[in-house]
Enzyme design. Structure first.
Site, short mmCIF file in Angstrom:
data_model
loop_
_atom_site.label_atom_id
_atom_site.label_comp_id
_atom_site.label_asym_id
_atom_site.label_seq_id
_atom_site.Cartn_x
_atom_site.Cartn_y
_atom_site.Cartn_z
N CYS A 1 6.40 13.89 26.10
CA CYS A 1 7.06 13.70 25.25
C CYS A 1 7.30 14.72 24.30
O CYS A 1 8.38 14.40 23.15
CB CYS A 1 6.75 12.40 24.44
SG CYS A 1 6.23 11.07 25.69
N HIS B 1 6.15 11.42 14.84
CA HIS B 1 6.30 11.36 16.32
C HIS B 1 6.15 9.78 16.76
O HIS B 1 6.71 9.10 17.54
CB HIS B 1 5.53 11.97 17.29
CG HIS B 1 5.38 11.98 18.38
ND1 HIS B 1 6.36 12.13 19.53
CD2 HIS B 1 4.32 11.27 19.42
CE1 HIS B 1 6.09 11.67 20.54
NE2 HIS B 1 4.88 11.14 20.70
N GLU C 1 -1.64 11.01 14.36
CA GLU C 1 -0.74 11.91 13.64
C GLU C 1 -0.71 11.67 12.00
O GLU C 1 -0.76 12.67 11.54
CB GLU C 1 0.61 11.18 14.13
CG GLU C 1 1.83 12.06 13.28
CD GLU C 1 3.06 11.69 13.84
OE1 GLU C 1 4.09 12.61 13.57
OE2 GLU C 1 3.24 10.87 14.71
N LYS D 1 11.32 5.83 15.95
CA LYS D 1 11.16 5.20 17.09
C LYS D 1 11.05 3.66 16.95
O LYS D 1 11.00 2.89 17.80
CB LYS D 1 9.79 5.74 17.79
CG LYS D 1 10.04 6.82 18.26
CD LYS D 1 8.76 7.49 19.26
CE LYS D 1 9.04 8.90 19.78
NZ LYS D 1 8.89 10.05 18.53
N HIS E 1 10.91 4.60 22.25
CA HIS E 1 10.51 6.06 22.58
C HIS E 1 11.23 6.80 24.01
O HIS E 1 11.26 6.06 24.91
CB HIS E 1 8.97 6.01 23.13
CG HIS E 1 8.31 7.22 23.29
ND1 HIS E 1 9.03 8.50 22.82
CD2 HIS E 1 7.16 7.60 23.32
CE1 HIS E 1 8.11 9.48 23.05
NE2 HIS E 1 6.94 8.97 23.44
N PHE F 1 1.60 13.43 26.58
CA PHE F 1 0.57 13.50 27.40
C PHE F 1 0.20 14.89 27.70
O PHE F 1 0.91 15.84 27.85
CB PHE F 1 0.87 12.78 28.65
CG PHE F 1 0.93 11.09 28.33
CD1 PHE F 1 0.37 10.51 26.94
CD2 PHE F 1 1.34 10.35 29.30
CE1 PHE F 1 0.30 9.43 27.01
CE2 PHE F 1 1.45 8.88 29.13
CZ PHE F 1 0.91 8.34 28.08
#
Length: 417
Positions: free
Chosen positions: A168, A308, A319, A340, A345, A404
């Site tokens: 991502c 994010h 975060e 988002k 996402h 990831f």
């Protein structure tokens, strides 16, 4: 905001996107400012058997205008979305293929999964009709780098080409790579961004097996709720974002409109777990700190953060911790959006689309909101731009993208002055 000695400064001269909020930048920005959701019940296939039956889908007809229908039928949807975004970005930048030196124009388009739709369709053909019925285009059209290749081919751009595959963070990594090509003098212009089209049964089932997706199926528009205490996972989306990054000297020589200034970029690895962030968020913190160091800026210089924040319990908490660790006391004063909440996402496209939203925020002095933030998680305490857009004349915007594998990327953009 001067460039570093010994390297050229990169600027943004063009924007293009296809998102669940609209098929171009204007529509996407208008709906984001209005706090509208692009999430709905999944329409593309029967998702009855899946735990999560919601998604943020783009217009099914979205695609490039300049690609013949016969060729378009061979291309993966991820490539089609990126070609449409690239068309808009090129037009927005006023980039003339006949006037530009094609050897000095590069393309870097990242993706998380690439042409997985093409690959899965081919597997069905192989299983049901046999190997002789497979298209010879299956392998090339499913490769992750094929989107960058087609953007290059359709413009005749012959400069450097690349395709970061960093989950991502891929779209943000593409922008960082593009900026470095310009700063080092390897290209004058780079079309850079990310794309993803992975709203498919296998992908949703796989994420569901990880318990990563929201299962708020009865209330799709309120399912993506970053930083909210009731968040239960992300909503999968699709889309593409492409920015034209250009050497400032090149942009000024051709009289291009400079929309934003590239300031800095940082990356760091967690090196702890394939899918979960470390409890101390050390990778995300270092990425933000490295972006600040690259830009020669202090934490207090950051005027806006596009987080994010995917709406996962562990990710949002990490975060917020990283922002506090990297920005110190300034984290209480800098406005933070999690867009988002509206787009879902977009995986490998997220970093590029969110960079576009940062550019528009810098240009307009309006910050898009985080919707569905009804009960902020105390572990995520920040200056959230909740529910409604906020007027705020930021000079510097920070955009985060984490993926990831412990991939962390942060970039800084500045208002054109």
């Amino acid at each position: 905001m001067q460039g570093h000695a010994g390297r050229r400064r990169a600027v943004v001269t063009g924007l293009g996107c296809v998102t669940p909020l609209g098929t171009d930048v204007a529509a996407t920005w208008a709906r984001a400012l209005a706090g509208e959701s692009g999430v709905g019940a999944l329409r593309r296939f029967d998702a009855t058997s899946l735990p999560s039956r919601i998604a943020a889908e783009c217009d099914p007809g979205a695609g490039p205008r300049g690609v013949p229908a016969k060729e378009a039928r061979r291309l993966d949807r991820a490539t089609l979305l990126a070609l449409a975004a690239a068309e808009e970005a090129i037009a927005d930048a006023g980039l003339d293929a006949n006037a530009a030196d094609p050897e000095r124009v590069g393309v870097v388009v990242g993706t998380s999964i690439g042409g997985i739709g093409t690959l899965l369709d081919a597997h069905d053909v192989l299983r049901e009709r046999g190997p002789r019925r497979l298209s010879p285009f299956v392998v090339p059209m499913s490769l992750p780098n094929m989107t960058a290749a087609f953007v290059s081919m359709h413009g005749g751009w012959r400069g450097p080409i690349g395709c970061p595959v960093g989950a991502c963070a891929s779209g943000a990594q593409a922008l960082g790579a593009a900026a470095r090509l310009i700063e080092r003098g390897e290209a004058d212009v780079v079309l850079a961004g990310g794309t993803e089209a992975a709203i498919l049964p296998l992908v949703l089932a796989g994420f569901a097996a990880m318990r990563a997706l929201s299962v708020r199926n009865d209330d799709p528009s309120r399912a993506s709720r970053p930083f909210d205490r009731a968040r239960d996972g992300f909503v999968i989306g699709e889309g593409a974002g492409v920015l034209v990054l250009e050497a400032e000297s090149s942009a000024r020589a051709r009289g291009a409109r400079i929309r934003a200034v590239w300031l800095g970029y940082g990356e760091a690895a967690d090196a702890t777990h394939p899918a979960s962030p470390p409890q101390d968020a050390h990778g995300a913190r270092r990425a933000i700190e490295r972006a600040l160091a690259d830009a020669g800026l202090a934490p207090a210089d950051v005027g806006y953060v596009n987080a994010h924040a995917t709406s996962t319990p562990a990710g949002d908490r990490a975060e917020a911790l990283a922002l506090r660790a990297a920005l110190g006391a300034h984290a209480d004063r800098v406005p933070v959006s999690a867009t988002k909440s509206m787009t879902g996402h977009l995986l490998g496209a997220a970093g590029a689309v969110e960079a576009i939203l940062c550019v528009r925020a810098l240009e307009t002095g309006e910050l898009p909101p985080t919707t569905n933030l009804d009960d902020p998680d105390p572990d995520c305490a920040l200056d959230h731009v909740a529910h409604k857009a906020r007027p705020h004349a930021a000079r510097v915007a920070l955009s985060n993208a984490f993926g990831f594998g412990g991939v962390n990327a942060s970039l800084l953009l500045g208002r054109a002055e």
